[in-house]
Structure formats: structure tokens, C-alpha cells
Design a protein around this motif. Structure first.
Motif, PDB file in Angstrom:
ATOM      1  N   VAL A  12       0.829  -1.206   0.000  1.00 13.61           N
ATOM      2  CA  VAL A  12       0.000   0.000   0.000  1.00 13.61           C
ATOM      3  C   VAL A  12       0.861   1.253   0.000  1.00 13.61           C
ATOM      4  CG1 VAL A  12      -1.934  -1.093   1.211  1.00 13.61           C
ATOM      5  CG2 VAL A  12      -0.137   0.056   2.530  1.00 13.61           C
ATOM      6  N   LEU A  13       0.287   2.310  -0.512  1.00 15.37           N
ATOM      7  CA  LEU A  13       0.829   3.659  -0.375  1.00 15.37           C
ATOM      8  C   LEU A  13      -0.276   4.555   0.156  1.00 15.37           C
ATOM      9  CD1 LEU A  13       2.881   4.265  -3.668  1.00 15.37           C
ATOM     10  CD2 LEU A  13       3.778   3.864  -1.369  1.00 15.37           C
ATOM     11  N   LEU A  14       0.115   5.621   0.808  1.00 16.44           N
ATOM     12  CA  LEU A  14      -0.863   6.595   1.279  1.00 16.44           C
ATOM     13  C   LEU A  14      -1.291   7.487   0.123  1.00 16.44           C
ATOM     14  CD1 LEU A  14       0.807   7.488   4.660  1.00 16.44           C
ATOM     15  CD2 LEU A  14      -1.473   6.529   4.398  1.00 16.44           C
ATOM     16  N   VAL A  15      -2.573   7.789   0.081  1.00 21.37           N
ATOM     17  CA  VAL A  15      -3.115   8.645  -0.967  1.00 21.37           C
ATOM     18  C   VAL A  15      -2.783  10.099  -0.639  1.00 21.37           C
ATOM     19  CG1 VAL A  15      -5.226   9.432  -2.098  1.00 21.37           C
ATOM     20  CG2 VAL A  15      -4.984   7.030  -1.405  1.00 21.37           C
ATOM     21  N   PRO A  16      -2.181  10.830  -1.581  1.00 21.86           N
ATOM     22  CA  PRO A  16      -1.869  12.241  -1.308  1.00 21.86           C
ATOM     23  C   PRO A  16      -3.144  13.053  -1.156  1.00 21.86           C
ATOM     24  CG  PRO A  16      -1.487  11.720  -3.614  1.00 21.86           C
ATOM     25  CD  PRO A  16      -1.765  10.421  -2.933  1.00 21.86           C
ATOM     26  N   SER A  17      -3.037  14.112  -0.366  1.00 26.92           N
ATOM     27  CA  SER A  17      -4.191  14.975  -0.119  1.00 26.92           C
ATOM     28  C   SER A  17      -3.738  16.422  -0.177  1.00 26.92           C
ATOM     29  CB  SER A  17      -4.790  14.663   1.258  1.00 26.92           C
ATOM     30  OG  SER A  17      -5.872  15.503   1.543  1.00 26.92           O
ATOM     31  N   ALA A  18      -4.672  17.306  -0.502  1.00 27.39           N
ATOM     32  CA  ALA A  18      -4.356  18.730  -0.481  1.00 27.39           C
ATOM     33  C   ALA A  18      -3.799  19.094   0.880  1.00 27.39           C
ATOM     34  CB  ALA A  18      -5.605  19.543  -0.780  1.00 27.39           C
ATOM     35  N   SER A  19      -2.678  19.800   0.883  1.00 25.72           N
ATOM     36  CA  SER A  19      -2.001  20.054   2.150  1.00 25.72           C
ATOM     37  C   SER A  19      -1.525  21.491   2.246  1.00 25.72           C
ATOM     38  CB  SER A  19      -0.791  19.109   2.282  1.00 25.72           C
ATOM     39  OG  SER A  19      -0.070  19.387   3.464  1.00 25.72           O
ATOM     40  N   ASP A  20      -1.787  22.086   3.406  1.00 21.07           N
ATOM     41  CA  ASP A  20      -1.252  23.417   3.684  1.00 21.07           C
ATOM     42  C   ASP A  20      -0.345  23.390   4.905  1.00 21.07           C
ATOM     43  OD1 ASP A  20      -3.100  22.987   5.645  1.00 21.07           O
ATOM     44  OD2 ASP A  20      -4.272  24.809   5.286  1.00 21.07           O
ATOM     45  N   VAL A  21       0.145  22.181   5.239  1.00 18.29           N
ATOM     46  CA  VAL A  21       1.054  22.049   6.369  1.00 18.29           C
ATOM     47  C   VAL A  21       2.475  21.816   5.879  1.00 18.29           C
ATOM     48  CG1 VAL A  21      -0.729  21.166   7.903  1.00 18.29           C
ATOM     49  CG2 VAL A  21       0.619  19.553   6.574  1.00 18.29           C
ATOM     50  N   LEU A  22       3.412  22.435   6.550  1.00 15.89           N
ATOM     51  CA  LEU A  22       4.821  22.242   6.242  1.00 15.89           C
ATOM     52  C   LEU A  22       5.404  21.228   7.209  1.00 15.89           C
ATOM     53  CD1 LEU A  22       5.876  25.967   5.723  1.00 15.89           C
ATOM     54  CD2 LEU A  22       5.383  24.259   3.948  1.00 15.89           C
ATOM     55  N   PRO A  23       6.340  20.383   6.738  1.00 17.35           N
ATOM     56  CA  PRO A  23       6.895  19.337   7.609  1.00 17.35           C
ATOM     57  C   PRO A  23       7.392  19.837   8.948  1.00 17.35           C
ATOM     58  CG  PRO A  23       7.560  18.961   5.345  1.00 17.35           C
ATOM     59  CD  PRO A  23       6.848  20.291   5.361  1.00 17.35           C
ATOM     60  N   ASN A  24       8.028  21.020   8.974  1.00 18.73           N
ATOM     61  CA  ASN A  24       8.587  21.501  10.242  1.00 18.73           C
ATOM     62  C   ASN A  24       7.541  22.052  11.202  1.00 18.73           C
ATOM     63  OD1 ASN A  24       8.049  23.821   8.789  1.00 18.73           O
ATOM     64  ND2 ASN A  24       9.935  24.871   9.355  1.00 18.73           N
ATOM     65  N   THR A  25       6.294  22.149  10.752  1.00 21.96           N
ATOM     66  CA  THR A  25       5.221  22.607  11.632  1.00 21.96           C
ATOM     67  C   THR A  25       4.340  21.457  12.107  1.00 21.96           C
ATOM     68  OG1 THR A  25       3.619  23.005   9.839  1.00 21.96           O
ATOM     69  CG2 THR A  25       5.161  24.793  10.375  1.00 21.96           C
ATOM     70  N   ILE A  26       4.599  20.254  11.624  1.00 18.90           N
ATOM     71  CA  ILE A  26       3.756  19.104  11.954  1.00 18.90           C
ATOM     72  C   ILE A  26       4.065  18.612  13.363  1.00 18.90           C
ATOM     73  CG2 ILE A  26       3.331  16.677  11.392  1.00 18.90           C
ATOM     74  CD1 ILE A  26       3.675  17.450   8.449  1.00 18.90           C
ATOM     75  N   ASP A  27       3.020  18.318  14.101  1.00 17.55           N
ATOM     76  CA  ASP A  27       3.143  17.835  15.471  1.00 17.55           C
ATOM     77  C   ASP A  27       3.128  16.308  15.463  1.00 17.55           C
ATOM     78  OD1 ASP A  27       3.071  17.338  18.162  1.00 17.55           O
ATOM     79  OD2 ASP A  27       1.131  18.306  18.530  1.00 17.55           O
ATOM     80  N   ILE A  28       4.270  15.696  15.814  1.00 17.01           N
ATOM     81  CA  ILE A  28       4.342  14.231  15.819  1.00 17.01           C
ATOM     82  C   ILE A  28       4.271  13.664  17.236  1.00 17.01           C
ATOM     83  CG2 ILE A  28       5.599  14.096  13.639  1.00 17.01           C
ATOM     84  CD1 ILE A  28       8.157  13.633  15.257  1.00 17.01           C
TER      85      ILE A  28
END
Length: 283
Positions: A12-28
Motif C-alpha cells: 500500500v501507499l498513502l493517498v496524497p491529499s491537499a495540504s497546507d502544512v509544512l513538515p517543520n510545523t507538523i506535530d508528531i
């Protein structure tokens, strides 16, 4: 979300989605329990953890599980002596030593599953009776019926993996099934095996796991370097799906089935590396 039939991480792969988040702002960050919050949803598996590695995981805001042979009052105290806020978990074989480990500072207990399900249920009930606020993880479990009994008895989280250490079949759909069951009891699921790449972490979380366990299938000697790479891959994958935090990823991510050729294409290829990643090897 996916076609009928079981699917593994490689399928499987994840389906891409419209995104307005930048990697360095993502909360993991991941909240595993009221008092257990991880900076990254990665846990050192008991088959990989030493006392020093437990300290290294804790230093990175993560958590590792001390195996039965090392799950002692002294070793838990050693981790806590470095910093009282460090998180550390411990394997328990039964209810007898659970209280002592909790009193020593264990933040999480993982109860090992045996062939005697009735005894397992009894141990869960006894541990939770005297340690209601300490998260009790049970596993490895690959049987939904046993997981259901464990959750009904009071287990907070199911570690999904094979007891014999062999790879799970159809990891993605297996995690989905266990996560659906756990949700009925307000419980959680952690994928306890089969993580080889940072992309596997993203897929496991998207399938419903709250975290994954890692061992030498992905980890090399320097824990900080490995967690840095995993966190980067996790943020990249989450940004790809438009997920600003882990709960959003688990709620809205979708999968698409791929072929073996598609898997190869999804990995880096035809590029010259200036520096090898600490734990990346081509499938």
C-alpha cells in the motif's frame, strides 16, 4: 479505504491529499495515556532494549520497554536517576512484581501473553486493581479473540505482533482490525513488529496504531540519529497526506494498493547519495 483481502506494508501507499502544512510545523507528539506523552510515536521493543538504550530513547522524548531480565527496581531507578521525567517501561510476567516496578517509577507495564488465556485475564485484573492509573499493555498478540478478552479485562493497549517473532501477515489490515476492536473498549493498538523504514511508521499510524515498536530491523547503534531520520520521514509522510498531527493522520488517511514495481518506484532510486542514512537499505 482498501480493497477486500489482507494487505501488508509493502502493498500500500498513502493517498496524497491537499495540504497546507509544512513538515517543520507538523506535530508528531502522541498522547498514549493521561501521563504518558511521547515526542515521537516510537517505542523501543523489549527484544532490543538495554538500560543504556532505554536512557537514549528517553532522552529523545520516546520510550523503551525493559525486557524481563532487565526489568528490575535497580534498572528503572538508573533511568530515572538521569532525569525524573524520563519515561521507561518494563515487561511483567505476572501481577506479582507489578507493584514493585510501578513504585520504582515504571511509567508503562507490558504484560507478556502466555498460552493460558484465563491466567492472562486474571493477571490483567489483578494488576489494574492496584495500578489503575499506570498504562497496561498486553502482547504480543495476533489473535483477536485473545485481544478482546484482554481489553475486556482492563488492558489499555494491545501490542500487535507474533509471539514467535515472525513477521505478521497483512500488517496493514491486521492493525486496522485490532484498532477497530480496541476502539470498542476505549483502548489502543501499537504495532509491535515489522517496522523497517520510516514510511512503515506512517502507514502503521494511518492504519490505526497509536505508536510502533522498533528493534534492530530499523535501528542502528546511535538512537538519536535513527529517531531523527524516523521523525523526518514521519513528518514528510504526514505532510503528504495533509495531516498536521498524528490524530488527524489516523482519522483521515487513505491507502491505495500498489504492485511490487510500484513499491520499487516509491523508494529512492537513480540518485547519488552523499551520505548514507543510518538505517536505510534498499528492499
Amino acid at each position: 479505504m482498501i480493497s477486500q483481502g489482507g494487505l501488508g506494508l509493502d502493498e500500500v501507499l498513502l493517498v496524497p491529499s491537499a495540504s497546507d502544512v509544512l513538515p517543520n510545523t507538523i506535530d508528531i507528539q502522541t498522547q498514549l495515556a493521561d501521563q504518558v506523552k511521547l515526542a515521537i510515536p516510537v517505542i523501543g521493543s523489549a527484544n532490543f532494549t538495554t538500560v543504556n538504550r532505554a536512557i537514549e530513547f528517553a532522552q529523545e522524548g520516546a520510550l523503551a520497554i525493559l525486557p524481563s531480565a532487565l526489568a528490575t527496581i535497580e534498572n528503572i531507578a538508573t533511568v530515572k536517576a538521569k532525569d525524573s521525567h524520563y519515561l521507561v517501561g518494563a515487561i511483567v510476567d505476572n501481577a506479582t512484581n507489578a507493584n514493585a516496578l510501578v513504585n520504582a517509577g515504571a511509567d508503562v507495564l507490558q504484560l507478556v501473553v502466555t498460552n493460558d488465556t484465563d491466567a492472562l485475564v486474571q493477571n490483567i485484573e489483578m494488576i489494574k486493581a492496584t495500578n489503575q492509573t499506570v498504562p497496561l499493555w498486553v502482547g504480543p498478540i495476533n489473535d483477536l479473540a485473545i485481544a478482546k478478552r484482554a481489553l475486556a479485562a482492563g488492558a489499555d493497549t494491545i501490542i500487535v505482533a507474533n509471539a514467535d517473532g515472525k513477521s505478521l501477515v497483512n500488517v496493514v489490515t491486521t492493525v486496522m482490525s485490532f484498532a477497530q476492536l480496541a476502539a470498542e473498549y476505549d483502548g489502543n493498538v501499537i504495532l509491535g513488529s515489522d517496522v523497517k523504514y520510516s514510511g512503515d511508521v506512517v502507514k502503521a499510524l494511518a492504519a490505526g496504531a497509536v505508536a510502533v515498536m522498533v528493534d534492530d530491523a530499523i535501528m542502528t547503534d546511535v538512537i538519536a540519529d535513527n529517531l531523527f531520520q524516523i521523525s523526518g520521514g514521519l513528518r514528510s509522510g504526514m505532510g503528504y497526506t495533509g495531516s498536521g498531527d498524528v490524530s488527524t493522520l489516523r482519522r483521515q488517511a487513505q491507502f491505495v494498493q500498489i504492485t511490487a514495481a510500484g513499491l520499487t518506484e516509491s523508494h529512492p532510486h537513480d540518485v547519488e547519495l552523499t551520505r548514507d542514512a543510518p538505517n536505510y537499505h534498499q528492499r
